[in-house]
Write an enzyme that holds these catalytic residues in place. Structure first.
Site, PDB file in Angstrom:
ATOM      1  N   LYS A 196      -4.598   4.893  13.798  1.00  0.00           N
ATOM      2  CA  LYS A 196      -5.230   5.714  12.750  1.00  0.00           C
ATOM      3  C   LYS A 196      -6.658   5.243  12.590  1.00  0.00           C
ATOM      4  CE  LYS A 196      -5.379   5.881   7.707  1.00  0.00           C
ATOM      5  NZ  LYS A 196      -4.618   6.115   6.497  1.00  0.00           N
ATOM      6  N   LYS A 198      -9.920   5.279  10.224  1.00  0.00           N
ATOM      7  CA  LYS A 198     -10.487   5.603   8.910  1.00  0.00           C
ATOM      8  C   LYS A 198     -11.834   6.259   9.134  1.00  0.00           C
ATOM      9  CE  LYS A 198      -9.298   5.099   5.517  1.00  0.00           C
ATOM     10  NZ  LYS A 198      -8.700   5.904   4.496  1.00  0.00           N
ATOM     11  N   PRO A 227     -10.587  10.964   6.754  1.00  0.00           N
ATOM     12  CA  PRO A 227     -11.909  10.797   6.134  1.00  0.00           C
ATOM     13  C   PRO A 227     -11.860  10.683   4.616  1.00  0.00           C
ATOM     14  CG  PRO A 227     -11.552  13.097   6.605  1.00  0.00           C
ATOM     15  CD  PRO A 227     -10.281  12.398   7.013  1.00  0.00           C
ATOM     16  N   ASN A 274      -2.493  10.869   1.091  1.00  0.00           N
ATOM     17  CA  ASN A 274      -2.222   9.859   0.066  1.00  0.00           C
ATOM     18  C   ASN A 274      -3.217  10.077  -1.064  1.00  0.00           C
ATOM     19  OD1 ASN A 274      -4.097   8.344   2.226  1.00  0.00           O
ATOM     20  ND2 ASN A 274      -4.593   7.584   0.178  1.00  0.00           N
ATOM     21  N   HIS A 325       1.379   4.869   3.162  1.00  0.00           N
ATOM     22  CA  HIS A 325      -0.044   4.563   2.995  1.00  0.00           C
ATOM     23  C   HIS A 325      -0.206   3.068   2.727  1.00  0.00           C
ATOM     24  CE1 HIS A 325      -3.119   3.751  -0.202  1.00  0.00           C
ATOM     25  NE2 HIS A 325      -3.896   4.369   0.659  1.00  0.00           N
ATOM     26  N   SER A 326      -1.406   2.578   2.973  1.00  0.00           N
ATOM     27  CA  SER A 326      -1.670   1.172   2.662  1.00  0.00           C
ATOM     28  C   SER A 326      -3.133   0.973   2.353  1.00  0.00           C
ATOM     29  CB  SER A 326      -1.289   0.331   3.882  1.00  0.00           C
ATOM     30  OG  SER A 326      -2.124  -0.787   4.020  1.00  0.00           O
ATOM     31  N   ASN A 327      -3.408   0.044   1.450  1.00  0.00           N
ATOM     32  CA  ASN A 327      -4.741  -0.581   1.458  1.00  0.00           C
ATOM     33  C   ASN A 327      -4.505  -2.081   1.381  1.00  0.00           C
ATOM     34  OD1 ASN A 327      -4.842   1.154  -1.462  1.00  0.00           O
ATOM     35  ND2 ASN A 327      -4.650  -1.067  -1.514  1.00  0.00           N
ATOM     36  N   HIS A 354      -2.588  -2.483   6.264  1.00  0.00           N
ATOM     37  CA  HIS A 354      -3.850  -3.226   6.427  1.00  0.00           C
ATOM     38  C   HIS A 354      -3.591  -4.664   6.854  1.00  0.00           C
ATOM     39  CE1 HIS A 354      -7.442  -1.120   4.434  1.00  0.00           C
ATOM     40  NE2 HIS A 354      -6.492  -0.210   4.409  1.00  0.00           N
ATOM     41  N   ARG A 408     -12.255  -4.087  -7.509  1.00  0.00           N
ATOM     42  CA  ARG A 408     -12.683  -3.503  -6.227  1.00  0.00           C
ATOM     43  C   ARG A 408     -13.787  -2.484  -6.465  1.00  0.00           C
ATOM     44  NH1 ARG A 408      -9.184  -0.128  -1.621  1.00  0.00           N
ATOM     45  NH2 ARG A 408     -11.034   0.473  -0.482  1.00  0.00           N
TER      46      ARG A 408
END
Ligand code: GKR
Ligand code: MG
Length: 429
Positions: A196, A198, A227, A274, A325-327, A354, A408
């Site tokens: 994937k 980003k 995006p 997401n 999904h992830s961050n 991530h 953040r």
């Protein structure tokens, strides 16, 4: 032996975790990102672990919640979700989540983002007390390993000069060749076979060229581009036309359900999200309008592992796919994601994580990807153990920070390199 599963203590440890300079449409990752580690300790000495966002707004809700849990049972997870955290809509009015990377903010989403870490900690404690893995508490695993995709980012070689931060060995990736090189490293190091990228960082043509380069280098590997809603409907349709033959799905090309529905009506490529479906309340409109074909769940803001299962069941009923999904997150969350993903039927897409970007963790043993997969642990609870020295070290970093990194803010991090940077007006292209 009868065990006493009354909650005797709840420990909250905010930490700052090293993060490489990953670029997204809002800016760049800060050198350190805040996370919160939750420990729930029962009267018989069992400790359950959870992890969530560590920004101030989450801490402000987690602290009073932690105080209210003593004396309750770790088995009472339904009761946990009935606790009123006192968040009302006025507190979050007009806010976007993570500066615009996770959709709109709502009181419920904020509340669930905090409760989820406590739910995971309760399930971990239950599993440890009963000698059962978390997946067994969720109905049992359907697979022995969960597949993840390599999460490629445009990135700088290092954080801007003068900014503290850890070095990483990924190098820069600012053009198609850099992206392909990064994908090679991901494959070599972790065996990933899905990629994937980003996006939303460079003009769409440059990102199309990067995806094309990936398709040529890794034929047959599923590819995605995300995006974070940076494109207009028209641009989204153009990208869909140009990458239609190589994309597994296009993720959040544009912002909001009505615009996603327009894109969806004009392309055969599945759309994943997401951002426009991030709460149960957003499902009806999106599914009725066929705006999305894959929902990327995230147990942090959907409200834990049981809500992830509920979301998956709703998606299945509507013929909508589900993935994750992830961050930025650590191993406690990766273990939780893996435990719940193992129980979800019809998981047809590799999940995002991530984790490979994180050089630090609070576990005694890092989780590993083999062939792009994380093995589903059958050890009691989440199957992970806290490294107290590391936890203390990362907490010291948080305690010593002057406050500038405790929330953040990718746009603020970008301004260090580009003083004129402002949060972009969407659609950017
Ligand atoms: O960490 O830069 C990032 C990502 O952009 C993240 O914040 C997003 O929420 O990865 C996420 C996504 O898939 O949109
Ligand atoms: Mg996304």
């Amino acid at each position: 032996m009868t065990r006493d599963l009354t909650i005797a203590e709840v420990r909250l440890t905010p930490i700052l975790v090293a993060d490489p300079p990953l670029l997204n449409t809002q800016g760049v990752h800060q050198p350190y990102t805040p996370r919160l580690i939750v420990e729930i300790v029962t009267a018989d000495g069992t400790t359950g672990l959870g992890e969530t966002y560590g920004d101030t707004k989450y801490l402000e809700l987690a602290r009073p919640l932690a105080e209210r849990l003593t004396g309750r049972s770790v088995m009472d997870v339904n009761g946990l979700f009935a606790i009123d955290l006192g968040v009302d809509e006025s507190r979050v009015q007009g806010e976007v989540d993570a500066g615009g990377l996770r959709g709109v903010q709502s009181a419920d989403k904020l509340r669930l983002s905090v409760l989820s870490a406590f739910e995971v900690a309760c399930l971990d404690a239950q599993g440890k007390a009963l000698g059962l893995p978390v997946h067994a508490l969720l109905g049992g695993r359907l697979r022995d390993a969960v597949e993840y995709s390599a999460y490629l980012f445009y990135k700088w070689a290092g954080h801007p000069e003068g900014v503290a931060g850890e070095k990483d060995d990924w190098g820069a990736a600012l053009d198609p060749a850099g992206v392909v090189e990064q994908a090679r490293k991901f494959k070599e190091r972790h065996g990933f076979t899905s990629f994937k990228l980003k996006g939303g960082v460079f003009p769409p043509d440059e990102e199309i060229a990067a995806v094309r380069a990936l398709a040529e280098t890794f034929p047959g590997h599923p590819l995605r581009l995300d995006p974070n809603g940076a494109w207009s409907v028209e641009t989204s349709l153009k990208v869909a036309r140009e990458l239609g033959d190589v994309l597994e799905y296009l993720e959040d090309p544009t912002l909001g359900t009505p615009a996603m529905a327009e894109v969806s009506a004009g392309t055969g490529i599945p759309l994943a999200t997401n951002m426009c479906v991030t709460t149960f309340g957003e499902i009806k409109e999106a599914f009725t309008r066929d705006a999305v074909q894959v929902v990327l769940s995230d147990h942090h803001y959907w409200g834990g592992l049981r809500n992830t299962q509920r979301l998956a069941a709703i998606c299945a009923a509507f013929g909508v796919g589900v993935s994750m999904h992830s961050n930025t997150h650590l191993g406690i969350s990766l273990a939780a994601m893996t435990q719940v993903a193992a129980t979800v039927p019809g998981l047809h897409h590799a999940c995002d994580s991530h984790y490979p970007w994180q050089s630090e963790d609070v576990l005694t043993e890092r989780l590993t990807f083999r062939g792009g997969k994380v093995e589903v642990s059958d050890a009691p609870g989440l199957g992970v153990e806290l490294d107290r020295d590391e936890l203390a070290r990362l907490h010291r970093r948080w305690a010593e920070d002057d406050g500038s990194l405790r929330d953040r803010d990718d746009a603020a991090a970008m301004r260090v390199a580009e003083p004129g940077w402002r949060q972009p007006v969407m659609p950017r292209w």
